[in-house]
Motif scaffolding. Structure first.
Motif, PDB file in Angstrom:
ATOM      1  N   UNK A  10      46.665  60.029  60.360  1.00 43.29           N
ATOM      2  CA  UNK A  10      45.493  59.642  60.334  1.00 43.29           C
ATOM      3  C   UNK A  10      44.741  60.350  61.578  1.00 43.29           C
ATOM      4  N   UNK A  11      45.209  59.646  62.764  1.00 40.21           N
ATOM      5  CA  UNK A  11      44.551  60.383  64.020  1.00 40.21           C
ATOM      6  C   UNK A  11      45.876  60.676  64.830  1.00 40.21           C
ATOM      7  N   UNK A  12      45.423  61.530  65.775  1.00 38.63           N
ATOM      8  CA  UNK A  12      46.616  62.150  66.381  1.00 38.63           C
ATOM      9  C   UNK A  12      46.039  61.995  68.044  1.00 38.63           C
ATOM     10  N   UNK A  61      43.146  60.567  57.320  1.00 39.09           N
ATOM     11  CA  UNK A  61      41.962  60.034  57.922  1.00 39.09           C
ATOM     12  C   UNK A  61      40.431  61.007  57.227  1.00 39.09           C
ATOM     13  N   UNK A  62      40.746  62.151  57.147  1.00 37.25           N
ATOM     14  CA  UNK A  62      39.776  62.990  56.118  1.00 37.25           C
ATOM     15  C   UNK A  62      39.825  62.479  54.931  1.00 37.25           C
ATOM     16  N   UNK A  63      40.694  62.134  54.256  1.00 36.90           N
ATOM     17  CA  UNK A  63      40.580  61.600  52.993  1.00 36.90           C
ATOM     18  C   UNK A  63      39.884  60.188  53.055  1.00 36.90           C
ATOM     19  N   UNK A  64      40.375  59.589  53.963  1.00 34.87           N
ATOM     20  CA  UNK A  64      39.549  58.011  54.019  1.00 34.87           C
ATOM     21  C   UNK A  64      38.208  58.141  54.352  1.00 34.87           C
ATOM     22  N   UNK A 110      34.234  63.615  55.084  1.00 38.55           N
ATOM     23  CA  UNK A 110      33.176  63.831  56.121  1.00 38.55           C
ATOM     24  C   UNK A 110      33.441  63.877  57.619  1.00 38.55           C
ATOM     25  N   UNK A 111      34.843  63.375  57.766  1.00 31.84           N
ATOM     26  CA  UNK A 111      35.159  63.939  59.084  1.00 31.84           C
ATOM     27  C   UNK A 111      36.545  64.877  58.951  1.00 31.84           C
ATOM     28  N   UNK A 112      36.597  65.993  59.202  1.00 39.31           N
ATOM     29  CA  UNK A 112      37.252  67.277  58.770  1.00 39.31           C
ATOM     30  C   UNK A 112      38.772  67.074  59.595  1.00 39.31           C
ATOM     31  N   UNK A 113      39.773  67.543  58.825  1.00 36.33           N
ATOM     32  CA  UNK A 113      41.238  67.542  59.586  1.00 36.33           C
ATOM     33  C   UNK A 113      41.039  68.712  60.384  1.00 36.33           C
TER      34      UNK A 113
END
Length: 212
Positions: free
Chosen positions: A73-75, A117-120, A124-127
């Motif tokens: 999700x986040x790094x 997180x991109x899928x979540x 709208x927030x890109x990987x």
């Protein structure tokens, strides 16, 4: 006197709190309530990794970490002063071969958005597409924290992020499914999520995301 395990556990706890605070900033950027994405990570399964990249006599012929998007999700990454992280910020840069180095800062973390997180956020927030290159003279070390949901958590965007202008970009899936896909079927690279979505469609026998 603290053991190594206790030090790492305390660091992981602090980084979890920091990463959850970052989700609030990213939620507000999408017009959501501050805590609307934070709850997704309740009872999550974060991972921390310390990576050592030895020096290479021919660094241009040696791959540190190939181009990929994190499936997590986040790094949150802490680099040493050697550097080596590079990102490809957009399609125009990709067409020009424009990898950009991320300058190390002792007082800052690098935050990457991963595929989950991109899928979540319904895309709208890109990987972030990135890679790590090695150094020809000195070793490089990085300390990486990955924020993850619980294994059985279903990854599905909030209704407010799905509309006519932003139809569903990804099917529902659990973090366990995506994690096992990257461990058993497909090594993380530039197209991991595309390969995963195609795998889900084939497995479930449907052609579109209209059912979602």
């Amino acid at each position: 006197m603290f053991t190594c395990r206790e030090v790492y556990q305390e660091y992981c706890d602090v980084m979890t709190r920091l990463a959850l605070d970052v989700t609030e900033v990213l939620a507000v950027a999408l017009g959501l309530g501050r805590g609307e994405l934070r709850g997704f990570f309740a009872d999550g399964a974060p991972v921390m990794r310390l990576t050592h990249y030895p020096p290479a006599r021919q660094p241009h012929l040696t791959r540190g970490t190939g181009p990929h998007r994190d499936p997590t999700s986040l790094t949150l990454l802490h680099q040493d002063d050697v550097g080596g992280l590079q990102v490809l910020p957009d399609d125009a840069a990709a067409a020009a071969g424009g990898w950009r180095a991320v300058r190390p800062r002792a007082d800052a973390f690098v935050v990457n958005i991963g595929d989950t997180f991109a899928a979540l956020t319904n895309g709208r927030h890109a990987s972030c597409l990135h890679r790590a290159v090695v150094n020809g003279r000195v070793a490089r070390r990085s300390l990486t924290f990955f924020l993850n949901p619980r294994l059985d958590r279903v990854v599905s965007p909030p209704p407010a992020l799905v509309d006519a202008a932003h139809p569903r970009a990804f099917p529902d899936f659990t973090w366990r499914e995506f994690l096992e896909f990257t461990q058993r079927h497909y090594r993380s690279d530039t197209n991991t999520m595309d390969a995963f979505v195609a795998w889900i469609k084939q497995r479930n026998g449907y052609e579109s995301l209209d059912k979602y």
